[in-house]
Design a protein around this motif. Structure first.
Motif, short mmCIF file in Angstrom:
data_model
loop_
_atom_site.label_atom_id
_atom_site.label_comp_id
_atom_site.label_asym_id
_atom_site.label_seq_id
_atom_site.Cartn_x
_atom_site.Cartn_y
_atom_site.Cartn_z
N HIS A 2 3.09 -8.32 1.43
CA HIS A 2 2.24 -7.14 1.29
C HIS A 2 1.85 -6.69 2.70
CE1 HIS A 2 -0.66 -4.33 -0.61
NE2 HIS A 2 0.07 -4.51 -1.68
N HIS A 34 -0.50 -4.58 -11.70
CA HIS A 34 -1.57 -3.58 -11.79
C HIS A 34 -0.95 -2.23 -11.48
CE1 HIS A 34 -1.30 -4.23 -7.52
NE2 HIS A 34 -2.38 -3.55 -7.20
N SER A 65 0.78 -1.24 0.00
CA SER A 65 0.00 0.00 0.00
C SER A 65 0.81 1.30 0.00
CB SER A 65 -1.00 0.03 1.17
OG SER A 65 -1.80 -1.13 1.12
N ASP A 99 -1.41 -8.33 -5.60
CA ASP A 99 -2.35 -8.19 -4.50
C ASP A 99 -3.59 -9.03 -4.78
OD1 ASP A 99 -0.46 -6.19 -4.29
OD2 ASP A 99 -1.87 -4.57 -4.13
N HIS A 107 -7.04 -7.39 -0.24
CA HIS A 107 -5.90 -8.07 0.39
C HIS A 107 -6.39 -9.22 1.24
CE1 HIS A 107 -3.47 -5.03 -1.31
NE2 HIS A 107 -4.25 -4.11 -0.79
N ASP A 133 1.56 1.76 -5.04
CA ASP A 133 2.65 1.02 -4.36
C ASP A 133 3.41 0.10 -5.32
OD1 ASP A 133 0.05 -0.25 -4.17
OD2 ASP A 133 0.94 -1.78 -2.88
N HIS A 134 2.86 -0.15 -6.52
CA HIS A 134 3.53 -1.04 -7.47
C HIS A 134 4.22 -0.26 -8.60
CE1 HIS A 134 1.73 -4.67 -5.64
NE2 HIS A 134 0.94 -3.73 -5.15
ZN ZN Z 1 -0.26 -3.38 -3.44
#
Ligand code: ZN
Ligand code: ZN
Length: 327
Positions: A275, A109, A13, A210, A253, A113-114
């Protein structure tokens, strides 16, 4: 033939540095452990610290999702979280620093955070490097371009020196990259998110972050079931406890217990839980681990009582810098 998987970021996140209070708490735990183990002398300090694992000493990590998969000849990167900055520093010491690298980045995605580390991935700025981005989502190119745009970032996409390409993946169809076969399968996330089954020789890595794990039965997983089946290593979303998971329905999640159920049923040999919640401190992640151990023991005991033999499943909570070799 072997495949190595290194975790440069395991937080979820948002990158989350411990607060000064958390550092103080962690240091206190280390001192308490030292004296509880019966040590009194300063001469024992180095030996004691060497015996502690990374989470006990430095926590589980602060950087968000970035995973590096390597083989004898190939390298793949999954996601560009803040962890990609440290990977970038390492890569710049090799061909990427000389403009001679052919780099493959797979995106699950486009949640922040990615992606957040991608503007800081230095090979973008070196002429001669080729960087290919892969994703199922059709807005892949627009998403990556938008990261290099004023006023959010000073260098425009057009000014990047590397040769940057985009490849759209077909859902559930394998693509060959270096000496890997990579197949995207859909995860359970509020915005579409695709996990990857990465195969090298006989070894299989299943990247499943995720995901909420809302589809638990084989029937519901349907076309996405092959992501999990007989994987040697599964990277699974365990941001929440079971009660939190019930409270945070649709947040995308999961909890470790859900991952263990999948692992036992689908013959997965090793599960890494990750995660980690940005608000979870080291002790809270150890508490998740304790609850997972309790559930694991209960599963084994129940199976024994029912006369059922479960497959062997190894598991642990991932920390930043962890490297696993699949031989
Ligand atoms: Zn994430
Ligand atoms: Zn997400």
């Amino acid at each position: 033939m072997s495949m190595k998987i290194k975790y440069w970021g395991v937080r979820g996140s948002l990158p989350a540095s411990p607060t000064p209070e958390q550092w103080a708490l962690d240091i206190r735990q280390i001192f308490n452990g030292f004296f509880k183990a019966g040590h009194r002398s300063q001469d024992h300090v180095d030996g004691y610290l060497k015996g502690l694992g990374i989470p006990q000493l430095g926590g589980f990590g602060t950087a968000t999702t970035t995973v590096e998969v390597t083989s004898e000849k190939g390298q793949l990167i999954v996601d560009g979280g803040s962890g990609i900055r440290n990977l970038s520093e390492q890569m710049m010491k090799g061909p990427a620093g000389r403009g001679q690298a052919n780099i493959h980045i797979f995106l699950t995605h486009f949640h922040w955070d990615h992606l957040i580390g991608l503007p800081f991935f230095t090979p973008h700025f070196i002429s001669g490097n080729r960087i290919t981005y892969y994703a199922v989502q059709s807005d892949l190119e627009e998403m990556v371009r938008s990261l290099f745009r004023k006023p959010n970032f000073p260098v425009s996409f057009e000014a990047l020196a590397a040769d940057i390409r985009f490849v759209l993946l077909d859902p559930r169809k394998p693509i060959l990259v270096d000496d890997f076969s990579v197949t995207p399968y859909q995860l359970d996330h509020p915005d579409p998110c695709w996990g990857f089954r990465v195969q090298h020789g006989e070894r299989v890595y299943a990247h499943c972050v995720d995901t909420e794990g809302t589809r638990v039965t084989r029937e519901h997983m349907a076309l996405d079931l092959p992501l999990y089946q007989n994987a040697d290593l599964m990277y699974f979303d365990a941001q929440y406890t079971l009660p939190e998971l019930a409270e945070k329905s649709n947040w995308g999640h999961s909890a470790a217990q859900i991952g263990l159920d999948i692992a036992f049923r689908e013959n997965i040999k090793y599960v890494l839980f990750a995660h980690h919640d940005p608000g979870a401190n080291t002790q809270q992640i150890y508490e998740l681990k304790r609850q997972t151990r309790e559930y694991f023991d209960w599963k084994i005991k129940t199976a024994q009582n029912d006369g059922v033999t479960l497959p062997l499943v190894k598991w642990r909570f991932a920390y930043e810098g962890l490297e696993i070799e699949l031989k």
